[in-house]
Design an enzyme around this catalytic site. Sequence first.
Site, PDB file in Angstrom:
ATOM      1  N   LEU A   1       0.834  -1.201   0.000  1.00  0.00           N
ATOM      2  CA  LEU A   1       0.000   0.000   0.000  1.00  0.00           C
ATOM      3  C   LEU A   1       0.866   1.246   0.000  1.00  0.00           C
ATOM      4  O   LEU A   1       0.573   2.229  -0.706  1.00  0.00           O
ATOM      5  CB  LEU A   1      -0.924  -0.011   1.239  1.00  0.00           C
ATOM      6  CG  LEU A   1      -1.733   1.256   1.497  1.00  0.00           C
ATOM      7  CD1 LEU A   1      -2.689   1.547   0.336  1.00  0.00           C
ATOM      8  CD2 LEU A   1      -2.523   1.129   2.808  1.00  0.00           C
TER       9      LEU A   1
ATOM     10  N   THR B   1       2.072  -8.505   8.230  1.00  0.00           N
ATOM     11  CA  THR B   1       0.855  -8.823   7.468  1.00  0.00           C
ATOM     12  C   THR B   1       0.775 -10.285   7.013  1.00  0.00           C
ATOM     13  O   THR B   1      -0.141 -10.638   6.269  1.00  0.00           O
ATOM     14  CB  THR B   1       0.748  -7.919   6.219  1.00  0.00           C
ATOM     15  OG1 THR B   1       1.977  -8.017   5.479  1.00  0.00           O
ATOM     16  CG2 THR B   1       0.488  -6.477   6.587  1.00  0.00           C
TER      17      THR B   1
ATOM     18  N   TYR C   1      -3.690 -12.461  13.717  1.00  0.00           N
ATOM     19  CA  TYR C   1      -3.529 -11.189  12.992  1.00  0.00           C
ATOM     20  C   TYR C   1      -4.696 -10.242  13.317  1.00  0.00           C
ATOM     21  O   TYR C   1      -4.480  -9.070  13.662  1.00  0.00           O
ATOM     22  CB  TYR C   1      -3.450 -11.482  11.482  1.00  0.00           C
ATOM     23  CG  TYR C   1      -3.472 -10.257  10.595  1.00  0.00           C
ATOM     24  CD1 TYR C   1      -2.363  -9.414  10.492  1.00  0.00           C
ATOM     25  CD2 TYR C   1      -4.610  -9.934   9.840  1.00  0.00           C
ATOM     26  CE1 TYR C   1      -2.395  -8.294   9.677  1.00  0.00           C
ATOM     27  CE2 TYR C   1      -4.640  -8.822   9.023  1.00  0.00           C
ATOM     28  CZ  TYR C   1      -3.528  -8.004   8.942  1.00  0.00           C
ATOM     29  OH  TYR C   1      -3.556  -6.894   8.134  1.00  0.00           O
TER      30      TYR C   1
ATOM     31  N   LYS D   1      -4.450  -6.615  15.260  1.00  0.00           N
ATOM     32  CA  LYS D   1      -4.854  -5.346  14.625  1.00  0.00           C
ATOM     33  C   LYS D   1      -5.967  -4.676  15.446  1.00  0.00           C
ATOM     34  O   LYS D   1      -6.006  -3.448  15.570  1.00  0.00           O
ATOM     35  CB  LYS D   1      -5.340  -5.594  13.185  1.00  0.00           C
ATOM     36  CG  LYS D   1      -4.274  -6.080  12.217  1.00  0.00           C
ATOM     37  CD  LYS D   1      -3.159  -5.063  11.959  1.00  0.00           C
ATOM     38  CE  LYS D   1      -3.593  -3.880  11.135  1.00  0.00           C
ATOM     39  NZ  LYS D   1      -2.447  -3.005  10.782  1.00  0.00           N
TER      40      LYS D   1
HETATM   41  N1  LIG Z   1      -2.646  -6.700   2.488  1.00  0.00           N
HETATM   42  C1  LIG Z   1      -3.933  -6.780   2.792  1.00  0.00           C
HETATM   43  O1  LIG Z   1      -4.721  -7.498   2.150  1.00  0.00           O
HETATM   44  C2  LIG Z   1      -4.490  -5.966   3.943  1.00  0.00           C
HETATM   45  C3  LIG Z   1      -5.825  -6.145   4.304  1.00  0.00           C
HETATM   46  C4  LIG Z   1      -6.341  -5.387   5.360  1.00  0.00           C
HETATM   47  C5  LIG Z   1      -5.546  -4.465   6.026  1.00  0.00           C
HETATM   48  N2  LIG Z   1      -4.249  -4.322   5.653  1.00  0.00           N
HETATM   49  C6  LIG Z   1      -3.437  -3.332   6.390  1.00  0.00           C
HETATM   50  O2  LIG Z   1      -2.987  -2.351   5.470  1.00  0.00           O
HETATM   51  C7  LIG Z   1      -1.680  -1.889   5.831  1.00  0.00           C
HETATM   52  C8  LIG Z   1      -0.740  -2.020   4.634  1.00  0.00           C
HETATM   53  O3  LIG Z   1      -0.704  -3.382   4.236  1.00  0.00           O
HETATM   54  P1  LIG Z   1       0.308  -3.900   3.107  1.00  0.00           P
HETATM   55  O4  LIG Z   1      -0.310  -5.083   2.490  1.00  0.00           O
HETATM   56  O5  LIG Z   1       0.778  -2.752   2.287  1.00  0.00           O
HETATM   57  O6  LIG Z   1       1.500  -4.423   4.044  1.00  0.00           O
HETATM   58  P2  LIG Z   1       3.013  -4.758   3.630  1.00  0.00           P
HETATM   59  O7  LIG Z   1       3.179  -4.825   2.161  1.00  0.00           O
HETATM   60  O8  LIG Z   1       3.397  -5.947   4.451  1.00  0.00           O
HETATM   61  O9  LIG Z   1       3.783  -3.462   4.134  1.00  0.00           O
HETATM   62  C9  LIG Z   1       4.007  -3.207   5.487  1.00  0.00           C
HETATM   63  C10 LIG Z   1       5.353  -2.510   5.596  1.00  0.00           C
HETATM   64  O10 LIG Z   1       5.638  -2.309   6.989  1.00  0.00           O
HETATM   65  C11 LIG Z   1       6.995  -2.691   7.212  1.00  0.00           C
HETATM   66  N3  LIG Z   1       7.200  -3.089   8.604  1.00  0.00           N
HETATM   67  C12 LIG Z   1       7.007  -4.318   9.166  1.00  0.00           C
HETATM   68  N4  LIG Z   1       7.349  -4.289  10.457  1.00  0.00           N
HETATM   69  C13 LIG Z   1       7.768  -3.037  10.727  1.00  0.00           C
HETATM   70  C14 LIG Z   1       8.276  -2.396  11.886  1.00  0.00           C
HETATM   71  N5  LIG Z   1       8.431  -3.064  13.036  1.00  0.00           N
HETATM   72  N6  LIG Z   1       8.605  -1.088  11.821  1.00  0.00           N
HETATM   73  C15 LIG Z   1       8.489  -0.416  10.666  1.00  0.00           C
HETATM   74  N7  LIG Z   1       8.032  -0.959   9.520  1.00  0.00           N
HETATM   75  C16 LIG Z   1       7.677  -2.256   9.552  1.00  0.00           C
HETATM   76  C17 LIG Z   1       7.185  -3.859   6.271  1.00  0.00           C
HETATM   77  O11 LIG Z   1       8.555  -4.143   6.073  1.00  0.00           O
HETATM   78  P3  LIG Z   1       8.972  -5.692   5.780  1.00  0.00           P
HETATM   79  O12 LIG Z   1       8.293  -6.073   4.511  1.00  0.00           O
HETATM   80  O13 LIG Z   1      10.450  -5.610   5.674  1.00  0.00           O
HETATM   81  O14 LIG Z   1       8.482  -6.490   6.930  1.00  0.00           O
HETATM   82  C18 LIG Z   1       6.495  -3.348   5.017  1.00  0.00           C
HETATM   83  O15 LIG Z   1       7.355  -2.557   4.225  1.00  0.00           O
HETATM   84  C19 LIG Z   1      -1.274  -2.714   7.052  1.00  0.00           C
HETATM   85  O16 LIG Z   1      -1.551  -1.971   8.211  1.00  0.00           O
HETATM   86  C20 LIG Z   1      -2.174  -3.926   6.992  1.00  0.00           C
HETATM   87  O17 LIG Z   1      -2.403  -4.476   8.278  1.00  0.00           O
HETATM   88  C21 LIG Z   1      -3.703  -5.045   4.632  1.00  0.00           C
END
Ligand SMILES: NC(=O)c1ccc[n+]([C@@H]2O[C@H](COP(=O)([O-])OP(=O)(O)OC[C@H]3O[C@@H](n4cnc5c(N)ncnc54)[C@H](OP(=O)(O)O)[C@@H]3O)[C@@H](O)[C@H]2O)c1
Length: 292
Positions: free
Chosen positions: A13, A65, A128, A132
């Site tokens: 995202l 995630t 998870y 959250k």
């Molecule tokens: N993906 C979905 O379908 C989905 C659905 C509902 C809600 N969401 C929410 O939407 C948001 C974005 O999701 P996304 O899919 O874009 O997630 P993502 O691709 O996993 O991105 C999350 C980012 O946060 C970084 N991160 C992890 N641990 C961290 C820490 N301790 N300190 C700082 N940064 C950290 C990750 O780095 P690394 O990759 O190196 O770990 C990654 O770059 C999240 O809050 C997620 O819970 C996602």
Amino acid sequence: MKRILVIGAKGMLGGDLMGVLLSFFPNDEIFGWDIEEIDIQKEEDTVFKIEKLRPHIVINIAAYTDVDGCESNEEKAFAVNAEGARHVALAALRCQAKVVYLSTDYVFDGKKREPYLEGDPPHPLNVYGHSKWKGERYVQELVKDVLIIRTQWLYGKYGKNFVTSILRQASEKRVLSIVNDQIGSPTYTVDLAKAISTLIQFDARGIFHAANSDFCTWYTFGQAILKLSGMDKVKVIPISSKELARPAVRPSYSVFNCQKLKKETSLTLRPWSEALKEYLSTYRPSTGRTGR
Ligand SMILES: NC(=O)c1ccc[n+]([C@@H]2O[C@H](COP(=O)([O-])OP(=O)(O)OC[C@H]3O[C@@H](n4cnc5c(N)ncnc54)[C@H](OP(=O)(O)O)[C@@H]3O)[C@@H](O)[C@H]2O)c1
């Protein structure tokens, strides 16, 4: 001029959100941090770094995630998704900044069988979802100016996702088995990034549900991906979640009611099938995770 800080800027995202924020707020300063710049698990360091920047808005989309991974690594799930959210909120409290926290449909158990409203009581089925939901409560307890956006089934060009997985599998196999007993709304990260930016523009507060409109099962979504990619010769077999036997239990029904978003901002996200078409028209197999 406002300073807007995105934490988790290099995730799926985050890659799109950075670009969309720049177009919505061209006269403001946008900062994008990720794990290399800040580890939100570390309270002191997180508070110190954010306080030093003194942002007006902190958008926390950093998360652990891996939904199945969370089942076997509960400690990390809570350390990042809940305690991490608390540390960011503590820093925001000191700077009197607004906090935007991204949450999930997995806070619900799916038993309602009609679109979930923001005020429906959460009841997560997996680690998870629990982590959250705890993050949501921490942020709400600590900060007055809070915007929580729950979303679901994300895909976009800056991360591995269901679409990239189906296309990869379809290039390797003739038959795919896809789950047909979970219903939700696939959501394109570009559309979600616009919803987040719009809610910030309106200075919205409280909880909002945001997803592309219409709903389907993963099986129907998979079929649409193959058809739009000209790969519909690959056979798709519908299976049950039980047959797939993944570590984390998922809700069988997680459709959002997004009327609050529409009422407060006039925004409705387009149907998932239209968004998917646009995403696939720009899709290149090698683009997964190129934002990093
Ligand atoms: N993906 C979905 O379908 C989905 C659905 C509902 C809600 N969401 C929410 O939407 C948001 C974005 O999701 P996304 O899919 O874009 O997630 P993502 O691709 O996993 O991105 C999350 C980012 O946060 C970084 N991160 C992890 N641990 C961290 C820490 N301790 N300190 C700082 N940064 C950290 C990750 O780095 P690394 O990759 O190196 O770990 C990654 O770059 C999240 O809050 C997620 O819970 C996602």
